[in-house]
Design a protein around this motif. Sequence first.
Motif, PDB file in Angstrom:
ATOM      1  N   GLN A  21       0.830  -1.202   0.000  1.00  0.00           N
ATOM      2  CA  GLN A  21       0.000   0.000   0.000  1.00  0.00           C
ATOM      3  C   GLN A  21       0.864   1.252   0.000  1.00  0.00           C
ATOM      4  O   GLN A  21       2.023   1.234   0.424  1.00  0.00           O
ATOM      5  CB  GLN A  21      -0.941   0.018   1.214  1.00  0.00           C
ATOM      6  N   VAL A  22       0.286   2.335  -0.496  1.00  0.00           N
ATOM      7  CA  VAL A  22       0.948   3.641  -0.489  1.00  0.00           C
ATOM      8  C   VAL A  22       0.140   4.583   0.393  1.00  0.00           C
ATOM      9  O   VAL A  22      -1.069   4.755   0.200  1.00  0.00           O
ATOM     10  CB  VAL A  22       1.058   4.225  -1.920  1.00  0.00           C
ATOM     11  N   TRP A  23       0.823   5.147   1.373  1.00  0.00           N
ATOM     12  CA  TRP A  23       0.175   6.089   2.293  1.00  0.00           C
ATOM     13  C   TRP A  23       0.511   7.507   1.847  1.00  0.00           C
ATOM     14  O   TRP A  23       1.670   7.831   1.589  1.00  0.00           O
ATOM     15  CB  TRP A  23       0.656   5.844   3.720  1.00  0.00           C
ATOM     16  N   GLN A  24      -0.495   8.371   1.752  1.00  0.00           N
ATOM     17  CA  GLN A  24      -0.313   9.755   1.322  1.00  0.00           C
ATOM     18  C   GLN A  24      -0.875  10.709   2.373  1.00  0.00           C
ATOM     19  O   GLN A  24      -2.057  11.035   2.339  1.00  0.00           O
ATOM     20  CB  GLN A  24      -1.014   9.992  -0.023  1.00  0.00           C
ATOM     21  N   PRO A  25      -0.054  11.129   3.337  1.00  0.00           N
ATOM     22  CA  PRO A  25      -0.538  12.092   4.329  1.00  0.00           C
ATOM     23  C   PRO A  25      -0.846  13.428   3.657  1.00  0.00           C
ATOM     24  O   PRO A  25      -0.133  13.853   2.740  1.00  0.00           O
ATOM     25  CB  PRO A  25       0.631  12.219   5.304  1.00  0.00           C
ATOM     26  N   ALA A  26      -1.901  14.064   4.094  1.00  0.00           N
ATOM     27  CA  ALA A  26      -2.324  15.325   3.475  1.00  0.00           C
ATOM     28  C   ALA A  26      -2.194  16.474   4.469  1.00  0.00           C
ATOM     29  O   ALA A  26      -2.377  16.297   5.673  1.00  0.00           O
ATOM     30  CB  ALA A  26      -3.772  15.224   2.995  1.00  0.00           C
ATOM     31  N   ASN A  27      -1.863  17.650   3.964  1.00  0.00           N
ATOM     32  CA  ASN A  27      -1.897  18.857   4.777  1.00  0.00           C
ATOM     33  C   ASN A  27      -3.329  19.335   4.946  1.00  0.00           C
ATOM     34  O   ASN A  27      -4.210  19.013   4.153  1.00  0.00           O
ATOM     35  CB  ASN A  27      -1.066  19.975   4.129  1.00  0.00           C
ATOM     36  N   TYR A  28      -3.549  20.141   5.971  1.00  0.00           N
ATOM     37  CA  TYR A  28      -4.884  20.678   6.227  1.00  0.00           C
ATOM     38  C   TYR A  28      -5.342  21.505   5.020  1.00  0.00           C
ATOM     39  O   TYR A  28      -4.596  22.350   4.508  1.00  0.00           O
ATOM     40  CB  TYR A  28      -4.857  21.561   7.480  1.00  0.00           C
ATOM     41  N   ASN A  29      -6.540  21.218   4.549  1.00  0.00           N
ATOM     42  CA  ASN A  29      -7.115  21.888   3.367  1.00  0.00           C
ATOM     43  C   ASN A  29      -6.271  21.683   2.114  1.00  0.00           C
ATOM     44  O   ASN A  29      -6.375  22.457   1.156  1.00  0.00           O
ATOM     45  CB  ASN A  29      -7.312  23.388   3.621  1.00  0.00           C
ATOM     46  N   ASP A  30      -5.420  20.652   2.111  1.00  0.00           N
ATOM     47  CA  ASP A  30      -4.580  20.337   0.950  1.00  0.00           C
ATOM     48  C   ASP A  30      -3.726  21.529   0.510  1.00  0.00           C
ATOM     49  O   ASP A  30      -3.507  21.749  -0.687  1.00  0.00           O
ATOM     50  CB  ASP A  30      -5.440  19.850  -0.219  1.00  0.00           C
ATOM     51  N   GLN A  31      -3.220  22.270   1.471  1.00  0.00           N
ATOM     52  CA  GLN A  31      -2.357  23.416   1.174  1.00  0.00           C
ATOM     53  C   GLN A  31      -0.903  23.023   1.420  1.00  0.00           C
ATOM     54  O   GLN A  31      -0.552  22.584   2.517  1.00  0.00           O
ATOM     55  CB  GLN A  31      -2.739  24.630   2.027  1.00  0.00           C
ATOM     56  N   TYR A  32      -0.061  23.180   0.386  1.00  0.00           N
ATOM     57  CA  TYR A  32       1.343  22.798   0.469  1.00  0.00           C
ATOM     58  C   TYR A  32       2.223  24.022   0.214  1.00  0.00           C
ATOM     59  O   TYR A  32       1.801  24.978  -0.439  1.00  0.00           O
ATOM     60  CB  TYR A  32       1.649  21.677  -0.524  1.00  0.00           C
ATOM     61  N   ASN A  33       3.434  23.969   0.730  1.00  0.00           N
ATOM     62  CA  ASN A  33       4.264  25.174   0.761  1.00  0.00           C
ATOM     63  C   ASN A  33       5.619  25.033   0.083  1.00  0.00           C
ATOM     64  O   ASN A  33       6.431  25.951   0.153  1.00  0.00           O
ATOM     65  CB  ASN A  33       4.482  25.584   2.223  1.00  0.00           C
ATOM     66  N   GLY A  34       5.895  23.892  -0.544  1.00  0.00           N
ATOM     67  CA  GLY A  34       7.197  23.717  -1.164  1.00  0.00           C
ATOM     68  C   GLY A  34       8.295  23.669  -0.116  1.00  0.00           C
ATOM     69  O   GLY A  34       8.099  23.149   0.989  1.00  0.00           O
ATOM     70  N   GLU A  35       9.454  24.206  -0.428  1.00  0.00           N
ATOM     71  CA  GLU A  35      10.565  24.194   0.527  1.00  0.00           C
ATOM     72  C   GLU A  35      10.374  25.302   1.557  1.00  0.00           C
ATOM     73  O   GLU A  35      10.260  26.474   1.221  1.00  0.00           O
ATOM     74  CB  GLU A  35      11.906  24.383  -0.186  1.00  0.00           C
ATOM     75  N   ILE A  36      10.338  24.924   2.817  1.00  0.00           N
ATOM     76  CA  ILE A  36      10.179  25.874   3.917  1.00  0.00           C
ATOM     77  C   ILE A  36      11.150  25.482   5.029  1.00  0.00           C
ATOM     78  O   ILE A  36      11.793  24.435   4.971  1.00  0.00           O
ATOM     79  CB  ILE A  36       8.735  25.904   4.471  1.00  0.00           C
ATOM     80  N   THR A  37      11.254  26.316   6.036  1.00  0.00           N
ATOM     81  CA  THR A  37      12.116  26.007   7.173  1.00  0.00           C
ATOM     82  C   THR A  37      11.375  25.115   8.167  1.00  0.00           C
ATOM     83  O   THR A  37      10.148  25.006   8.149  1.00  0.00           O
ATOM     84  CB  THR A  37      12.562  27.288   7.891  1.00  0.00           C
ATOM     85  N   PHE A  38      12.136  24.485   9.055  1.00  0.00           N
ATOM     86  CA  PHE A  38      11.522  23.689  10.116  1.00  0.00           C
ATOM     87  C   PHE A  38      10.560  24.546  10.932  1.00  0.00           C
ATOM     88  O   PHE A  38       9.465  24.107  11.282  1.00  0.00           O
ATOM     89  CB  PHE A  38      12.614  23.131  11.045  1.00  0.00           C
ATOM     90  N   ALA A  39      10.983  25.774  11.256  1.00  0.00           N
ATOM     91  CA  ALA A  39      10.156  26.639  12.081  1.00  0.00           C
ATOM     92  C   ALA A  39       8.819  26.932  11.416  1.00  0.00           C
ATOM     93  O   ALA A  39       7.756  26.903  12.058  1.00  0.00           O
ATOM     94  CB  ALA A  39      10.898  27.939  12.386  1.00  0.00           C
ATOM     95  N   ARG A  40       8.849  27.211  10.124  1.00  0.00           N
ATOM     96  CA  ARG A  40       7.604  27.523   9.423  1.00  0.00           C
ATOM     97  C   ARG A  40       6.744  26.272   9.238  1.00  0.00           C
ATOM     98  O   ARG A  40       5.518  26.344   9.285  1.00  0.00           O
ATOM     99  CB  ARG A  40       7.899  28.164   8.063  1.00  0.00           C
ATOM    100  N   ALA A  41       7.363  25.126   9.066  1.00  0.00           N
ATOM    101  CA  ALA A  41       6.602  23.880   8.961  1.00  0.00           C
ATOM    102  C   ALA A  41       5.808  23.624  10.233  1.00  0.00           C
ATOM    103  O   ALA A  41       4.636  23.224  10.198  1.00  0.00           O
ATOM    104  CB  ALA A  41       7.537  22.718   8.673  1.00  0.00           C
ATOM    105  N   LEU A  42       6.433  23.878  11.383  1.00  0.00           N
ATOM    106  CA  LEU A  42       5.727  23.706  12.654  1.00  0.00           C
ATOM    107  C   LEU A  42       4.640  24.750  12.809  1.00  0.00           C
ATOM    108  O   LEU A  42       3.527  24.461  13.265  1.00  0.00           O
ATOM    109  CB  LEU A  42       6.723  23.801  13.808  1.00  0.00           C
ATOM    110  N   LEU A  43       4.944  25.969  12.419  1.00  0.00           N
ATOM    111  CA  LEU A  43       3.985  27.072  12.505  1.00  0.00           C
ATOM    112  C   LEU A  43       2.713  26.758  11.721  1.00  0.00           C
ATOM    113  O   LEU A  43       1.605  27.084  12.143  1.00  0.00           O
ATOM    114  CB  LEU A  43       4.655  28.344  11.995  1.00  0.00           C
ATOM    115  N   LEU A  44       2.871  26.103  10.574  1.00  0.00           N
ATOM    116  CA  LEU A  44       1.745  25.824   9.682  1.00  0.00           C
ATOM    117  C   LEU A  44       1.151  24.433   9.883  1.00  0.00           C
ATOM    118  O   LEU A  44       0.206  24.061   9.184  1.00  0.00           O
ATOM    119  CB  LEU A  44       2.190  25.973   8.221  1.00  0.00           C
TER     120      LEU A  44
END
Length: 321
Positions: A21-44
């Motif tokens: 099987q392939v698992w595909q975790p999704a972001n809230y409201n399917d909003q993705y941010n490309g390359e971001i920092t660890f801090a911003r990933a936690l923030l979002l």
Amino acid sequence: AGYAPSSPVDDSPVEVQMGRQVWQPANYNDQYNGEITFARALLLSANSATVRVSRAIGENAVIAAARRNGIVSPLTPVPSIALGAEGVTPVELVSAYAPFANGGIKVKPRMVTRIEAPDGTLLWSSEMVRTPGAMDPIDAYEITEMLQGVVNYGTGRTIRDMGVTGAIAGKTGTTNSGEDVWFVGFTPTLVAGIWFGYDTPRQISTNASGGRLAAPAWAEFYQAGWHEPRGSAFVAPAGMVSAVVDPQSGELATEWCPSRTRQWFRPGSEPHEECHLHTGPPEAQIAIDANGNIQINPGAGDPISRVGRNIGNILRKIIHW
């Protein structure tokens, strides 16, 4: 594992092979941010970025960190462990946040501290149990600063919108089905958690989330039931270095950043790149009239002096037009 709040991580959609099987975790409201920092990933609350980190360091390392901070419930090393796939009790979760504010020291929760007879004679007491070394103090402080960003600019922003001031850090949480929502927040002297859910799990409501339900309840509790000592603040451990950064990007702040904050870093991990989110004045600040003259809108801030110092940036923006 050698990462820092300013380290980059990919927040594009991710797929994890699990057997057949392939698992595909999704972001809230399917909003993705490309390359971001660890801090911003936690923030979002960026799930895709989080899964990439847990895959890189190994799920067993995630579990080991949880154990050191006080989580005792069964945990399974599956790819979704870093997103909260396993259930834990609210008191475990709250106690696991204590080392962030305690400089890495774990404390054991106590439901009863002492029992006295009617005349005041002490019949029984429990002593506070403090265990140093749950976390490196610098790691604990870096996470605390990242969690302050969650409250100031991220999914926990409701705390500020409701008028809570002072040093506050914390994190929202929401299960995929909306059966559980929570917020754990802490100050320099208090850690508290709010959780909503049913004894028999079912969806709480449409669009239930930690930011919509638990964070406002936490703010009400804080305003009504806790008085933080005046001037209370998180204190950086000795040996850290500081930099003025844009709290949204985690990168070095420029004159165009609407907010700036001084943050502390482990030596060598401080950011060196300038903020990529704010590279010029807001669009409303600059216009060109029929004669080709640059017009500045003072109502959009105070850009006049900055324009004088940064005419090159302005001309580059005009050329893009």
